[in-house]
Design a protein around this motif. Structure first.
Motif, mmCIF file in Angstrom:
data_model
loop_
_atom_site.group_PDB
_atom_site.id
_atom_site.type_symbol
_atom_site.label_atom_id
_atom_site.label_comp_id
_atom_site.label_asym_id
_atom_site.label_seq_id
_atom_site.Cartn_x
_atom_site.Cartn_y
_atom_site.Cartn_z
ATOM 1 N N PRO A 244 0.889 -10.259 1.302
ATOM 2 C CA PRO A 244 -0.492 -9.923 0.888
ATOM 3 C C PRO A 244 -1.509 -10.648 1.780
ATOM 4 O O PRO A 244 -1.419 -11.857 2.007
ATOM 5 C CB PRO A 244 -0.564 -10.410 -0.559
ATOM 6 C CG PRO A 244 0.510 -11.437 -0.679
ATOM 7 C CD PRO A 244 1.600 -11.035 0.266
ATOM 8 N N ILE A 245 -2.481 -9.894 2.300
ATOM 9 C CA ILE A 245 -3.499 -10.428 3.210
ATOM 10 C C ILE A 245 -4.854 -10.099 2.623
ATOM 11 O O ILE A 245 -5.127 -8.939 2.264
ATOM 12 C CB ILE A 245 -3.349 -9.824 4.617
ATOM 13 C CG1 ILE A 245 -1.958 -10.152 5.173
ATOM 14 C CG2 ILE A 245 -4.417 -10.351 5.560
ATOM 15 C CD1 ILE A 245 -1.664 -9.493 6.482
ATOM 16 N N GLY A 246 -5.718 -11.114 2.539
ATOM 17 C CA GLY A 246 -7.070 -10.941 2.006
ATOM 18 C C GLY A 246 -8.117 -11.254 3.056
ATOM 19 O O GLY A 246 -7.826 -11.798 4.132
ATOM 20 N N ILE A 247 -9.337 -10.924 2.713
ATOM 21 C CA ILE A 247 -10.439 -11.155 3.640
ATOM 22 C C ILE A 247 -10.722 -12.655 3.780
ATOM 23 O O ILE A 247 -11.313 -13.093 4.790
ATOM 24 C CB ILE A 247 -11.699 -10.412 3.150
ATOM 25 C CG1 ILE A 247 -12.721 -10.264 4.292
ATOM 26 C CG2 ILE A 247 -12.304 -11.099 1.953
ATOM 27 C CD1 ILE A 247 -12.280 -9.399 5.414
ATOM 28 N N LYS A 248 -10.295 -13.457 2.817
ATOM 29 C CA LYS A 248 -10.492 -14.899 2.911
ATOM 30 C C LYS A 248 -9.703 -15.488 4.066
ATOM 31 O O LYS A 248 -10.131 -16.452 4.714
ATOM 32 C CB LYS A 248 -10.092 -15.563 1.593
ATOM 33 C CG LYS A 248 -10.434 -17.039 1.526
ATOM 34 C CD LYS A 248 -10.084 -17.618 0.175
ATOM 35 C CE LYS A 248 -10.444 -19.106 0.120
ATOM 36 N NZ LYS A 248 -10.108 -19.698 -1.203
ATOM 37 N N MET A 249 -8.530 -14.927 4.356
ATOM 38 C CA MET A 249 -7.738 -15.377 5.502
ATOM 39 C C MET A 249 -8.503 -15.171 6.806
ATOM 40 O O MET A 249 -8.451 -16.006 7.713
ATOM 41 C CB MET A 249 -6.411 -14.621 5.561
ATOM 42 C CG MET A 249 -5.430 -14.960 4.492
ATOM 43 S SD MET A 249 -3.867 -14.106 4.752
ATOM 44 C CE MET A 249 -2.897 -14.748 3.409
ATOM 45 N N ALA B 60 -14.242 -12.498 13.445
ATOM 46 C CA ALA B 60 -15.373 -11.622 13.128
ATOM 47 C C ALA B 60 -14.955 -10.600 12.078
ATOM 48 O O ALA B 60 -13.855 -10.032 12.145
ATOM 49 C CB ALA B 60 -15.864 -10.916 14.383
ATOM 50 N N LEU B 61 -15.838 -10.350 11.137
ATOM 51 C CA LEU B 61 -15.556 -9.393 10.064
ATOM 52 C C LEU B 61 -15.876 -7.979 10.539
ATOM 53 O O LEU B 61 -16.707 -7.269 9.977
ATOM 54 C CB LEU B 61 -16.354 -9.749 8.817
ATOM 55 C CG LEU B 61 -16.090 -11.142 8.236
ATOM 56 C CD1 LEU B 61 -16.958 -11.372 7.020
ATOM 57 C CD2 LEU B 61 -14.617 -11.310 7.897
ATOM 58 N N THR C 176 -12.904 -2.661 12.787
ATOM 59 C CA THR C 176 -12.152 -2.066 13.905
ATOM 60 C C THR C 176 -11.286 -3.088 14.631
ATOM 61 O O THR C 176 -10.329 -2.704 15.311
ATOM 62 C CB THR C 176 -13.126 -1.432 14.898
ATOM 63 O OG1 THR C 176 -14.038 -2.433 15.385
ATOM 64 C CG2 THR C 176 -13.922 -0.333 14.229
ATOM 65 N N LYS C 177 -11.615 -4.385 14.510
ATOM 66 C CA LYS C 177 -10.866 -5.408 15.223
ATOM 67 C C LYS C 177 -9.825 -6.109 14.367
ATOM 68 O O LYS C 177 -8.895 -6.713 14.895
ATOM 69 C CB LYS C 177 -11.832 -6.457 15.789
ATOM 70 C CG LYS C 177 -12.749 -5.906 16.876
ATOM 71 C CD LYS C 177 -13.611 -7.004 17.459
ATOM 72 C CE LYS C 177 -14.486 -6.459 18.583
ATOM 73 N NZ LYS C 177 -15.339 -7.528 19.186
ATOM 74 N N ILE C 178 -9.972 -6.068 13.066
ATOM 75 C CA ILE C 178 -9.034 -6.774 12.195
ATOM 76 C C ILE C 178 -8.145 -5.819 11.417
ATOM 77 O O ILE C 178 -7.349 -6.272 10.594
ATOM 78 C CB ILE C 178 -9.796 -7.697 11.228
ATOM 79 C CG1 ILE C 178 -10.729 -6.883 10.327
ATOM 80 C CG2 ILE C 178 -10.574 -8.753 11.992
ATOM 81 C CD1 ILE C 178 -11.477 -7.716 9.301
ATOM 82 N N SER C 179 -8.254 -4.514 11.660
ATOM 83 C CA SER C 179 -7.439 -3.520 10.955
ATOM 84 C C SER C 179 -6.384 -2.965 11.894
ATOM 85 O O SER C 179 -6.613 -2.826 13.103
ATOM 86 C CB SER C 179 -8.311 -2.382 10.412
ATOM 87 O OG SER C 179 -9.283 -2.884 9.520
ATOM 88 N N GLY C 180 -5.236 -2.632 11.330
ATOM 89 C CA GLY C 180 -4.149 -2.062 12.103
ATOM 90 C C GLY C 180 -4.150 -0.546 12.066
ATOM 91 O O GLY C 180 -5.123 0.097 11.648
ATOM 92 N N LEU C 181 -3.028 0.044 12.494
ATOM 93 C CA LEU C 181 -2.916 1.506 12.503
ATOM 94 C C LEU C 181 -2.919 2.078 11.096
ATOM 95 O O LEU C 181 -3.326 3.226 10.898
ATOM 96 C CB LEU C 181 -1.632 1.925 13.226
ATOM 97 C CG LEU C 181 -1.505 1.507 14.703
ATOM 98 C CD1 LEU C 181 -0.187 2.006 15.270
ATOM 99 C CD2 LEU C 181 -2.657 2.055 15.516
ATOM 100 N N CYS C 182 -2.476 1.307 10.128
ATOM 101 C CA CYS C 182 -2.424 1.785 8.745
ATOM 102 C C CYS C 182 -3.786 1.760 8.070
ATOM 103 O O CYS C 182 -3.938 2.279 6.972
ATOM 104 C CB CYS C 182 -1.437 0.951 7.943
ATOM 105 S SG CYS C 182 -1.805 -0.819 7.944
#
Length: 449
Positions: free
Chosen positions: A192-197, A204-205, A208-214
């Motif tokens: 499980p991965i959250g935005i707090k990590m 940077a929030l 497009t840079k912190i999301s994968g193909l899914c």
């Protein structure tokens, strides 16, 4: 007896296999029997009893993801034999036929109009089962769809609903880093991965840079999080504000190398503060005392000399004087132009030879002369001063209309008469027909000779 770890199926299930003989090589294809049936697998390598227990505990503690209603991610499998050439060829034919099956299955799905997406299909080695992997946002009744698929492909059909992460795991692809997706070749369980990590790692929030193909947060966000987490245990949450009489201080991040906290001052500067002294720094800021002693400075920065700017601006603001004797200065040019203009208006020269005045001279307004009374005389004629340019001409000038002499301004006139513009020859289209030449009137029948 040796224990091996195997990988099988498109969802990349893990299997623990016990083999007496022969000795297997990592990466070798084998034929095994699983909960799904007989299929081919790839040998991962030999593992010890301790590693086997760790794999079992990790599978129990991992979140329940993968194919819903299907097999567990880790199971015990039975070794059948080493894969022969016929088994390898049959497996390759199954992979080629799966492309046609996927195309036809999507056509049948369009006829039923179900809100689901067929991601991939998989044949077992003996073709006794055909698995369909699909994604859907809600629960779907696909019993009629399964009957049509069984009638079309003449085999046993099983549908497995998977999540968006498992879709990337099955389809595979290239991650934003340029390497294959971690879940497609070595990662077997999703944490499980959250935005707090993301905030704790100074990232940077930007989706497009912190999301994968899914479309979810990338799995690599959890690889180094434990290192950052050790520092954040001694600090407040990211983005915490410290109120002070001088302004607001904001905790923006941490520095792993120096083990410092990065704080943004009211002036907008980022200063490093030691994690051990952050509590004292906070108290000093809230009281309004000097917080500069708490700023962490490394030994290298103390010994490093100040860096001079490469492109330094000159200290003096005066511009260098251009010394060029050949080219005249602007003052000389202006004085020369004023001398030329004065020569144009000198008496004794015909006005026809005068050149047009410059635009700068035209813009200057003529100064108004003070009004004179009827009893006074003009100073131009009495004192012998030069009359203005527009009134002094060589000889006795005549007016263009009627040929009469131009009379000087009368006494008491407050303003001199304005000079009429000279008309170029040929521009006056309206010619006077009643012109007397040698005393004869042409309009009355006189001769022009």
């Amino acid at each position: 007896m040796s224990v091996y770890l195997t990988i099988f199926g498109k969802p990349r299930y893990l299997g623990i296999m016990e083999v007496d003989s022969p000795v297997l090589v990592p990466g070798e294809p084998v034929v095994i029997e699983t909960m799904r049936g007989v299929e081919t697998a790839t040998v991962g390598g030999p593992i010890s009893e301790e590693q086997t227990e760790l794999y079992r505990k990790a599978n129990e503690n991992s979140p329940k993801d993968g194919a819903q209603g299907g097999e567990p991610g880790l199971q015990t499998v039975t070794f059948v034999a080493q894969a022969s050439e016929d088994d390898i060829v049959a497996d390759q034919e199954n992979r080629r036929d799966e492309e046609d099956v996927l195309f036809k299955a999507r056509q049948v799905l369009g006829e039923h109009g179900l809100a689901m997406k067929i991601v991939d299909v998989e044949y077992l080695l003996d073709r006794k089962k055909l698995f369909f992997y699909f994604t859907a946002e809600q629960r779907i009744d696909f019993r009629a769809y399964v009957r049509d698929l069984a009638r079309e492909f003449r085999t046993r059909i099983e549908l497995r609903q998977i999540g968006v992460r498992d879709e990337a795991k099955v389809v595979r692809g290239i991650a934003p880093c340029g390497n294959p997706c971690c879940c497609s070749y070595w990662l077997h369980s999703f944490l499980p991965i959250g935005i707090k990590m993301v905030k704790e790692q100074n990232l940077a929030l930007n989706p497009t840079k912190i999301s994968g193909l899914c479309g979810r947060l990338m799995c690599c966000m959890s690889y180094e999080h434990h290192v950052y987490r050790e520092l954040w245990k001694k600090l407040p949450n990211p983005g915490s504000k410290i109120r002070s009489p001088r302004g607001t201080f904001i905790l923006v991040g941490v520095d792993i190398d120096g083990e410092n906290a990065l704080v943004r001052t009211p002036d907008g500067a980022h200063v490093p503060v030691s994690v051990e002294r952050f509590a004292d720094f906070k108290e000093a800021v809230m009281v309004g005392e000097d917080w500069q002693p708490f700023v962490a400075v490394s030994d290298q920065e103390e010994e490093r000399p100040p860096i001079e700017p490469v492109f330094a601006m000159p200290t003096s603001t005066t511009r260098p004087v251009r010394e060029d004797k050949d080219e005249p200065s602007k003052k000389e040019e202006r004085s020369g132009s004023s001398e030329k203009s004065s020569r144009k208006g000198a008496p004794g020269k015909d006005s026809s030879s005068d050149k047009p005045k410059s635009s700068s001279r035209r813009r200057r307004r003529k100064k108004k002369k003070p009004a004179t009374t009827s009893g006074e005389k003009t100073t131009d004629q009495s004192q012998g001063q030069k009359p203005p340019k527009d009134k002094v001409k060589q000889g006795t000038p005549k007016a263009k209309s009627g040929g009469k002499e131009q009379s000087p301004p009368e006494k008491g006139d407050s303003k001199p008469k304005r000079r009429r513009r000279r008309k170029k020859p040929g521009n006056n289209k309206k010619t006077d027909k009643n012109v007397k030449k040698d005393g004869n009137d042409v309009s009355k029948g006189g001769t022009a000779d």
